[in-house]
Design a protein around this motif. Structure first.
Motif, PDB file in Angstrom:
ATOM      1  N   ALA A 118       0.131  33.783  48.362  1.00  0.00           N
ATOM      2  CA  ALA A 118       0.550  34.293  49.904  1.00  0.00           C
ATOM      3  C   ALA A 118      -0.661  34.077  51.094  1.00  0.00           C
ATOM      4  CB  ALA A 118       0.283  35.976  49.688  1.00  0.00           C
ATOM      5  N   ILE A 119      -0.095  33.675  52.195  1.00  0.00           N
ATOM      6  CA  ILE A 119      -0.764  33.200  53.399  1.00  0.00           C
ATOM      7  C   ILE A 119      -2.021  34.191  53.602  1.00  0.00           C
ATOM      8  CG2 ILE A 119      -1.079  32.721  55.612  1.00  0.00           C
ATOM      9  CD1 ILE A 119       1.630  31.415  55.250  1.00  0.00           C
ATOM     10  N   GLU A 120      -1.858  35.511  53.495  1.00  0.00           N
ATOM     11  CA  GLU A 120      -2.880  36.310  53.870  1.00  0.00           C
ATOM     12  C   GLU A 120      -4.063  36.231  52.578  1.00  0.00           C
ATOM     13  OE1 GLU A 120       0.383  39.071  52.327  1.00  0.00           O
ATOM     14  OE2 GLU A 120       0.282  37.063  53.439  1.00  0.00           O
ATOM     15  N   ASP A 121      -3.759  36.172  51.507  1.00  0.00           N
ATOM     16  CA  ASP A 121      -4.748  35.793  50.255  1.00  0.00           C
ATOM     17  C   ASP A 121      -5.582  34.568  50.579  1.00  0.00           C
ATOM     18  OD1 ASP A 121      -3.869  38.308  49.302  1.00  0.00           O
ATOM     19  OD2 ASP A 121      -2.483  37.101  47.775  1.00  0.00           O
ATOM     20  N   THR A 122      -4.942  33.522  50.838  1.00  0.00           N
ATOM     21  CA  THR A 122      -5.738  32.229  51.048  1.00  0.00           C
ATOM     22  C   THR A 122      -6.577  32.422  52.504  1.00  0.00           C
ATOM     23  OG1 THR A 122      -3.722  30.755  50.463  1.00  0.00           O
ATOM     24  CG2 THR A 122      -5.405  29.945  52.143  1.00  0.00           C
ATOM     25  N   LEU A 123      -6.017  33.040  53.370  1.00  0.00           N
ATOM     26  CA  LEU A 123      -7.065  33.446  54.639  1.00  0.00           C
ATOM     27  C   LEU A 123      -8.051  34.336  54.224  1.00  0.00           C
ATOM     28  CD1 LEU A 123      -4.490  33.932  57.286  1.00  0.00           C
ATOM     29  CD2 LEU A 123      -5.937  32.150  57.212  1.00  0.00           C
ATOM     30  N   ALA A 124      -7.936  35.295  53.342  1.00  0.00           N
ATOM     31  CA  ALA A 124      -9.216  36.085  53.024  1.00  0.00           C
ATOM     32  C   ALA A 124      -9.994  35.084  52.219  1.00  0.00           C
ATOM     33  CB  ALA A 124      -8.638  37.142  52.000  1.00  0.00           C
ATOM     34  N   ALA A 125      -9.637  34.296  51.213  1.00  0.00           N
ATOM     35  CA  ALA A 125     -10.538  33.477  50.475  1.00  0.00           C
ATOM     36  C   ALA A 125     -11.089  32.441  51.454  1.00  0.00           C
ATOM     37  CB  ALA A 125      -9.501  32.565  49.645  1.00  0.00           C
ATOM     38  N   LEU A 126     -10.600  31.984  52.625  1.00  0.00           N
ATOM     39  CA  LEU A 126     -11.242  31.163  53.485  1.00  0.00           C
ATOM     40  C   LEU A 126     -12.190  31.970  54.273  1.00  0.00           C
ATOM     41  CD1 LEU A 126      -8.339  29.176  54.519  1.00  0.00           C
ATOM     42  CD2 LEU A 126     -10.033  28.194  53.318  1.00  0.00           C
ATOM     43  N   ASP A 127     -12.064  33.231  54.582  1.00  0.00           N
ATOM     44  CA  ASP A 127     -12.872  34.127  55.339  1.00  0.00           C
ATOM     45  C   ASP A 127     -14.149  34.233  54.703  1.00  0.00           C
ATOM     46  OD1 ASP A 127     -13.664  35.863  57.372  1.00  0.00           O
ATOM     47  OD2 ASP A 127     -13.148  37.290  56.058  1.00  0.00           O
ATOM     48  N   GLU A 128     -14.113  34.341  53.192  1.00  0.00           N
ATOM     49  CA  GLU A 128     -15.339  34.370  52.380  1.00  0.00           C
ATOM     50  C   GLU A 128     -16.123  33.201  52.487  1.00  0.00           C
ATOM     51  OE1 GLU A 128     -16.393  37.113  50.715  1.00  0.00           O
ATOM     52  OE2 GLU A 128     -15.152  38.121  51.973  1.00  0.00           O
ATOM     53  N   LEU A 129     -15.503  32.127  52.718  1.00  0.00           N
ATOM     54  CA  LEU A 129     -16.359  30.862  52.682  1.00  0.00           C
ATOM     55  C   LEU A 129     -16.764  30.709  53.984  1.00  0.00           C
ATOM     56  CD1 LEU A 129     -13.570  28.719  50.856  1.00  0.00           C
ATOM     57  CD2 LEU A 129     -15.707  29.150  49.888  1.00  0.00           C
ATOM     58  N   ILE A 130     -16.258  31.215  54.917  1.00  0.00           N
ATOM     59  CA  ILE A 130     -17.153  31.009  56.226  1.00  0.00           C
ATOM     60  C   ILE A 130     -18.115  31.939  56.225  1.00  0.00           C
ATOM     61  CG2 ILE A 130     -16.683  31.702  58.865  1.00  0.00           C
ATOM     62  CD1 ILE A 130     -13.734  30.608  58.543  1.00  0.00           C
ATOM     63  N   LYS A 131     -18.107  33.263  55.498  1.00  0.00           N
ATOM     64  CA  LYS A 131     -19.043  33.954  55.717  1.00  0.00           C
ATOM     65  C   LYS A 131     -20.384  33.458  54.966  1.00  0.00           C
ATOM     66  CE  LYS A 131     -16.316  38.304  56.330  1.00  0.00           C
ATOM     67  NZ  LYS A 131     -15.760  39.427  55.747  1.00  0.00           N
ATOM     68  N   ALA A 132     -19.971  32.650  53.909  1.00  0.00           N
ATOM     69  CA  ALA A 132     -20.785  32.031  53.140  1.00  0.00           C
ATOM     70  C   ALA A 132     -21.816  30.873  53.782  1.00  0.00           C
ATOM     71  CB  ALA A 132     -20.472  31.764  51.667  1.00  0.00           C
ATOM     72  N   GLY A 133     -20.903  30.333  54.904  1.00  0.00           N
ATOM     73  CA  GLY A 133     -21.761  29.155  55.768  1.00  0.00           C
ATOM     74  C   GLY A 133     -21.194  27.893  55.141  1.00  0.00           C
ATOM     75  N   LYS A 134     -20.122  27.823  54.184  1.00  0.00           N
ATOM     76  CA  LYS A 134     -19.809  26.717  53.635  1.00  0.00           C
ATOM     77  C   LYS A 134     -18.609  25.938  54.519  1.00  0.00           C
ATOM     78  CE  LYS A 134     -20.882  28.261  48.891  1.00  0.00           C
ATOM     79  NZ  LYS A 134     -22.020  27.536  48.780  1.00  0.00           N
ATOM     80  N   ILE A 135     -18.047  26.874  55.289  1.00  0.00           N
ATOM     81  CA  ILE A 135     -17.042  26.271  56.172  1.00  0.00           C
ATOM     82  C   ILE A 135     -17.222  26.895  57.833  1.00  0.00           C
ATOM     83  CG2 ILE A 135     -15.442  25.370  54.590  1.00  0.00           C
ATOM     84  CD1 ILE A 135     -13.585  27.701  54.920  1.00  0.00           C
ATOM     85  N   ARG A 136     -16.734  26.261  58.677  1.00  0.00           N
ATOM     86  CA  ARG A 136     -16.857  26.941  59.905  1.00  0.00           C
ATOM     87  C   ARG A 136     -15.392  27.074  60.520  1.00  0.00           C
ATOM     88  NH1 ARG A 136     -19.771  23.146  63.882  1.00  0.00           N
ATOM     89  NH2 ARG A 136     -19.626  24.788  65.196  1.00  0.00           N
ATOM     90  N   HIS A 137     -14.722  26.457  60.252  1.00  0.00           N
ATOM     91  CA  HIS A 137     -13.063  26.617  60.948  1.00  0.00           C
ATOM     92  C   HIS A 137     -12.283  26.122  59.932  1.00  0.00           C
ATOM     93  CE1 HIS A 137     -14.730  27.693  64.914  1.00  0.00           C
ATOM     94  NE2 HIS A 137     -15.494  26.917  64.922  1.00  0.00           N
ATOM     95  N   VAL A 138     -10.879  26.740  60.140  1.00  0.00           N
ATOM     96  CA  VAL A 138      -9.923  26.328  59.108  1.00  0.00           C
ATOM     97  C   VAL A 138      -8.764  25.908  59.951  1.00  0.00           C
ATOM     98  CG1 VAL A 138     -10.536  28.045  57.293  1.00  0.00           C
ATOM     99  CG2 VAL A 138      -8.876  28.431  59.019  1.00  0.00           C
ATOM    100  N   GLY A 139      -7.976  24.732  59.187  1.00  0.00           N
ATOM    101  CA  GLY A 139      -6.777  24.349  59.682  1.00  0.00           C
ATOM    102  C   GLY A 139      -5.637  24.278  58.499  1.00  0.00           C
ATOM    103  N   VAL A 140      -4.779  23.634  58.940  1.00  0.00           N
ATOM    104  CA  VAL A 140      -3.550  23.354  58.215  1.00  0.00           C
ATOM    105  C   VAL A 140      -2.954  22.133  58.098  1.00  0.00           C
ATOM    106  CG1 VAL A 140      -2.792  25.754  57.706  1.00  0.00           C
ATOM    107  CG2 VAL A 140      -1.466  24.172  59.458  1.00  0.00           C
ATOM    108  N   SER A 141      -2.223  21.560  57.297  1.00  0.00           N
ATOM    109  CA  SER A 141      -1.693  20.263  57.313  1.00  0.00           C
ATOM    110  C   SER A 141      -0.278  20.300  56.909  1.00  0.00           C
ATOM    111  CB  SER A 141      -2.754  19.257  56.499  1.00  0.00           C
ATOM    112  OG  SER A 141      -2.324  17.758  56.617  1.00  0.00           O
ATOM    113  N   ASN A 142       0.798  19.355  57.389  1.00  0.00           N
ATOM    114  CA  ASN A 142       2.094  19.241  56.866  1.00  0.00           C
ATOM    115  C   ASN A 142       2.752  20.599  56.759  1.00  0.00           C
ATOM    116  OD1 ASN A 142       2.029  16.339  55.941  1.00  0.00           O
ATOM    117  ND2 ASN A 142       0.355  16.989  54.813  1.00  0.00           N
ATOM    118  N   GLU A 143       2.515  21.238  57.867  1.00  0.00           N
ATOM    119  CA  GLU A 143       2.933  22.729  58.012  1.00  0.00           C
ATOM    120  C   GLU A 143       4.018  22.708  58.989  1.00  0.00           C
ATOM    121  OE1 GLU A 143       3.361  25.524  57.310  1.00  0.00           O
ATOM    122  OE2 GLU A 143       1.957  26.235  55.889  1.00  0.00           O
ATOM    123  N   THR A 144       4.896  23.774  58.791  1.00  0.00           N
ATOM    124  CA  THR A 144       6.099  24.059  59.686  1.00  0.00           C
ATOM    125  C   THR A 144       5.706  25.088  60.910  1.00  0.00           C
ATOM    126  OG1 THR A 144       6.882  25.743  58.295  1.00  0.00           O
ATOM    127  CG2 THR A 144       7.493  23.668  57.573  1.00  0.00           C
TER     128      THR A 144
END
Length: 347
Positions: free
Chosen positions: A156-182
């Motif tokens: 689910a998209i919300e689960d993916t965003l929650a996982a990315l949120d944890e990676l942002i809080k850990a300082g490993k990534i700054r921003h998120v994007g999508v690719s080949n999306e509709t």
């Protein structure tokens, strides 16, 4: 070189982005370093890669592109001078060598993907982390319509965003994007982010070129209203818009080096005919077909940054130099006339 703020982020990126998917296959590490040096000399500060690269994807070469960028970052000391983007591979039965075929967008897989990308890139953080293609069933990579019969389990998209949120809080990534999306995907990512206080996507990396203007049929409005920047990939349609394959069907490039089953949308007869017409238009106005295709893409209001790739410094120079070309109203009208007759044949 012009710059822009990417979507709703604080990332200032050049309006040309260096694509790197040839590094480690069509380009050696030394050639990759030369391209990176030249791109920075020309004012490009934006580099895009992916854990899947180089292309075409193979177990023997996977990860070489990020590794080549990593050795350059270490050697050059330019990490703070670039905006570094990479991508996590989505579900694929054909690439079981990536995380043992479990490549999806749950927390475990995204954490593993980020960690291995960071190791290869020899950096502590990624500026823009993108989902290479959707977890769910969606019409991508040349599919022209949605097929409900292809529905499958997905994250689910919300689960993916929650996982990315944890990676942002850990300082490993700054921003998120999508690719080949509709358009639905973009709107759902924004809706879930706003409803649950999760990271907003700031970019979408989709194909956009003279032979694929499908972004203009709904995605353009969705991204404009939600402040999501388009990173236009394949602006030369795998080299077809350079007319090199029209001039010499055996010309060296992805469409002759790799099996035709890998990129069939760029081999459709309608694509060839459209490319022939655009090449004739370019040459009639004193331009190369490459210059016409890139100048058009660079001028589009909906494009935040255009991703260009090359296998030689000469190609890279021509691609960057096309930024200075301004297309006349007559040329734009002629482009739109061809598009009206052969509409997005590489969609």
């Amino acid at each position: 070189m012009k710059t822009t703020t990417l979507g709703a982020s604080n990332l200032t990126v050049s309006t040309i982005c260096l694509g790197t998917m040839t590094f480690g296959e069509q380009n050696t590490e030394a050639e990759a370093h030369s391209q990176l040096d030249y791109a920075l000399e020309r004012g490009i500060n934006f580099i895009d890669t992916a854990e899947m690269y180089p292309v075409m994807p193979r177990a023997e070469t996977q990860g070489r592109t990020e590794a080549a960028i990593g050795t350059w970052l270490k050697k050059s000391g330019k990490r703070k001078d670039v905006v570094l983007a990479t991508k996590a591979a989505g579900p694929s039965r054909g690439m079981r060598w990536i995380r043992n075929g479990e490549n999806d967008f749950d927390a475990k897989n995204l954490r593993a993907a980020v960690e291995t990308s960071l190791q290869r890139l020899q950096t502590d953080y990624i500026d823009l982390y993108q989902l290479h293609w959707p977890s769910r069933n969606a019409p991508i990579f040349g599919q022209t319509s949605f097929d409900p019969q292809k529905e499958r389990p997905h994250v689910a998209i919300e689960d993916t965003l929650a996982a990315l949120d944890e990676l942002i809080k850990a300082g490993k990534i700054r921003h998120v994007g999508v690719s080949n999306e509709t358009a639905w995907g973009v709107c759902e990512f924004i809706k879930q982010a706003e409803a649950k206080g999760l990271p907003r996507i700031v970019s979408i990396q989709n194909a956009y070129s003279l032979v694929n203007r499908s972004f203009e049929t709904g995605l353009d409005e969705a991204c404009y209203r939600d402040n999501v920047g388009l990173l236009a990939y394949s602006p030369l349609a795998f080299g077809q818009l350079t007319a090199k394959y029209l001039d010499d069907p055996k010309a060296a490039g992805r469409l002759t080096l790799f099996p035709p089953t890998w990129s069939p949308r760029y081999l459709r007869p309608a694509v060839m005919e459209a490319c022939r017409r655009y090449a004739e238009l370019a040459r009639a106005h004193g331009m190369t077909p490459t210059q016409l295709a890139l100048a058009w893409c660079y001028s589009r209001w909906c494009v935040a940054s255009t991703i260009i790739g090359a296998t030689s410094l000469g190609q890279l120079k021509e691609n960057i130099d096309a930024l200075s070309i301004r297309l006349s109203d007559d040329v734009i009208a002629a482009i739109d006339g061809i598009h009206a007759q052969i509409t997005s044949p590489a969609q």
